[in-house]
Design an enzyme around this catalytic site. Structure first.
Site, PDB file in Angstrom:
ATOM      1  N   ASP A  36       0.818  -1.214   0.000  1.00 18.87           N
ATOM      2  CA  ASP A  36       0.000   0.000   0.000  1.00 18.87           C
ATOM      3  C   ASP A  36       0.852   1.263   0.000  1.00 18.87           C
ATOM      4  O   ASP A  36       2.041   1.226   0.278  1.00 18.87           O
ATOM      5  CB  ASP A  36      -0.890   0.023   1.253  1.00 18.87           C
ATOM      6  CG  ASP A  36      -2.142  -0.814   1.054  1.00 18.87           C
ATOM      7  OD1 ASP A  36      -2.426  -1.197  -0.085  1.00 18.87           O
ATOM      8  OD2 ASP A  36      -2.828  -1.070   2.064  1.00 18.87           O
ATOM      9  N   LYS A  57      -3.518   3.306  -2.339  1.00 19.46           N
ATOM     10  CA  LYS A  57      -4.647   4.203  -2.554  1.00 19.46           C
ATOM     11  C   LYS A  57      -4.364   5.493  -1.811  1.00 19.46           C
ATOM     12  O   LYS A  57      -3.992   5.475  -0.660  1.00 19.46           O
ATOM     13  CB  LYS A  57      -5.928   3.617  -1.965  1.00 19.46           C
ATOM     14  CG  LYS A  57      -6.312   2.286  -2.509  1.00 19.46           C
ATOM     15  CD  LYS A  57      -7.599   1.857  -1.842  1.00 19.46           C
ATOM     16  CE  LYS A  57      -7.871   0.399  -2.109  1.00 19.46           C
ATOM     17  NZ  LYS A  57      -7.660  -0.443  -0.946  1.00 19.46           N
ATOM     18  N   MET A 171      -8.582   9.201   9.123  1.00 13.10           N
ATOM     19  CA  MET A 171      -9.173   9.703   7.871  1.00 13.10           C
ATOM     20  C   MET A 171     -10.173  10.829   8.152  1.00 13.10           C
ATOM     21  O   MET A 171     -11.233  10.895   7.536  1.00 13.10           O
ATOM     22  CB  MET A 171      -9.883   8.555   7.117  1.00 13.10           C
ATOM     23  CG  MET A 171      -8.927   7.461   6.716  1.00 13.10           C
ATOM     24  SD  MET A 171      -9.760   6.010   6.027  1.00 13.10           S
ATOM     25  CE  MET A 171     -10.338   5.204   7.504  1.00 13.10           C
TER      26      MET A 171
HETATM   27  C1  SAM Z   1      -7.011   3.537   5.289  1.00  9.36           C
HETATM   28  S1  SAM Z   1      -6.559   3.992   6.913  1.00  9.36           S
HETATM   29  C2  SAM Z   1      -5.482   2.682   7.318  1.00  9.36           C
HETATM   30  C3  SAM Z   1      -5.207   2.562   8.796  1.00  9.36           C
HETATM   31  C4  SAM Z   1      -4.210   1.477   9.110  1.00  9.36           C
HETATM   32  N1  SAM Z   1      -4.724   0.171   8.799  1.00  9.36           N
HETATM   33  C5  SAM Z   1      -3.750   1.511  10.551  1.00  9.36           C
HETATM   34  O1  SAM Z   1      -4.043   0.575  11.324  1.00  9.36           O
HETATM   35  O2  SAM Z   1      -3.053   2.469  10.907  1.00  9.36           O
HETATM   36  C6  SAM Z   1      -5.464   5.345   6.562  1.00  9.36           C
HETATM   37  C7  SAM Z   1      -5.492   6.367   7.673  1.00  9.36           C
HETATM   38  O3  SAM Z   1      -4.727   5.935   8.770  1.00  9.36           O
HETATM   39  C8  SAM Z   1      -4.119   7.035   9.395  1.00  9.36           C
HETATM   40  N2  SAM Z   1      -2.658   6.872   9.318  1.00  9.36           N
HETATM   41  C9  SAM Z   1      -1.995   5.833   8.834  1.00  9.36           C
HETATM   42  N3  SAM Z   1      -0.663   5.984   9.008  1.00  9.36           N
HETATM   43  C10 SAM Z   1      -0.496   7.178   9.628  1.00  9.36           C
HETATM   44  C11 SAM Z   1       0.619   7.898  10.104  1.00  9.36           C
HETATM   45  N4  SAM Z   1       1.864   7.433   9.986  1.00  9.36           N
HETATM   46  N5  SAM Z   1       0.412   9.090  10.704  1.00  9.36           N
HETATM   47  C12 SAM Z   1      -0.831   9.571  10.848  1.00  9.36           C
HETATM   48  N6  SAM Z   1      -1.923   8.940  10.408  1.00  9.36           N
HETATM   49  C13 SAM Z   1      -1.766   7.746   9.834  1.00  9.36           C
HETATM   50  C14 SAM Z   1      -4.608   8.278   8.677  1.00  9.36           C
HETATM   51  O4  SAM Z   1      -5.772   8.717   9.329  1.00  9.36           O
HETATM   52  C15 SAM Z   1      -4.903   7.706   7.314  1.00  9.36           C
HETATM   53  O5  SAM Z   1      -5.797   8.528   6.602  1.00  9.36           O
END
Ligand code: SAM
Length: 259
Positions: A36, A57, A171
């Protein structure tokens, strides 16, 4: 021919050091890695011989439709390959890992799930924000901000406003003004501290803080863009004493100063 399999592996939130030992072992012997957008590219170096397929994505911009990703996993496994589906954070936390597992189960492809460190807990931790804290917060909820005010399965902000002590929103940047309004309208104090942790755990991590009634304006002024973990609750104030992580990228310092 050897029967292939798929491992849905959580890559952790950004810092490659937060990948699990099990996940790394699977990555090192993978034939195919489907990864991803938020996966740190340094992790891919752990699979030098594997075929790497980007399935990432960005919000509103789907590199590969989910059905195609599911089909790809099934196809490579049926060709006898060890497939690692490398996903940001944890595969089952807003990662659509459940849909991929369902597709594999339906196709009769053996699979396993390797949990990852979710950004929901890791970004607050790297910002010095404990999600629970004796005397301050004894509950937290992780929700998506993506569906604020829209359609089926949407988050019930009215009930959530006072149901838990700490709210973690993934998100949620685009919907932040609306989320803040909803929470205040349904009983959350306007003075509740909020932190926006962007690119948490990485060298580019930045944190913008404010009150619930002013955070949307601050986010706009600082041009905060995804990926962001929003933390709402009294525990955010602890970061003043507990922030321990010093991101090294120069852009991070500049961004914080402007924020
Ligand atoms: C589709 S979701 C996936 C979440 C992922 N499965 C998790 O457990 O972290 C994507 C969202 O996760 C958050 N996110 C993921 N990595 C991040 C990071 N390093 N810093 C801040 N937000 C993060 C944000 O809100 C982003 O829009």
């Amino acid at each position: 021919m050897r029967v292939g399999s798929v491992a849905l592996v959580g890559a952790g939130p950004g810092d490659p050091g937060l990948m699990t030992v099990r996940g790394l072992a699977l990555l090192r012997r993978a034939d195919v890695v489907v990864y991803d957008r938020l996966v740190d590219r340094r992790l891919l170096r752990e699979a030098p011989r594997a075929r790497r397929i980007f399935a990432g994505k960005a919000s509103g911009d789907h590199a590969l439709p989910q059905a195609q990703i599911n089909a790809l996993l099934v196809l490579h496994a049926r060709r006898g390959r060890r497939v690692v589906r490398l996903k940001g954070g944890d595969p089952f936390v807003f990662g659509r890992g459940g849909e991929e597992a369902a597709a594999l189960a339906a196709a009769g492809v053996p699979f396993e799930v390797v949990p990852g460190v979710s950004s929901a807990v890791a970004a607050p931790a790297y910002a010095g924000i404990p999600l629970t804290h004796r005397g301050l917060a004894s509950s937290f909820a992780v929700v998506t901000g993506h569906e604020c005010g829209r359609g089926r399965g949407r988050v019930d902000w009215a009930r959530l406003a006072t149901a838990v002590d700490t709210l973690v929103v993934l998100m949620g940047v685009a919907a932040l003004p609306r989320i803040a309004r909803e929470l205040i309208a349904h009983g959350r104090a306007a003075s509740t501290p909020v932190a926006l942790v962007r690119w948490g755990t990485t060298a580019w991590q930045t944190v913008v803080t404010g009150r619930l009634d002013g955070i949307a304006a601050r986010a706009r002024a600082a041009r905060v863009e995804p990926p962001v973990v929003i933390v709402i609750g009294d525990v955010v104030a602890l970061a003043e004493r507990l922030a321990w992580f010093a991101p090294t990228a120069p852009a991070a310092a500049a961004y914080t100063a402007n924020g």
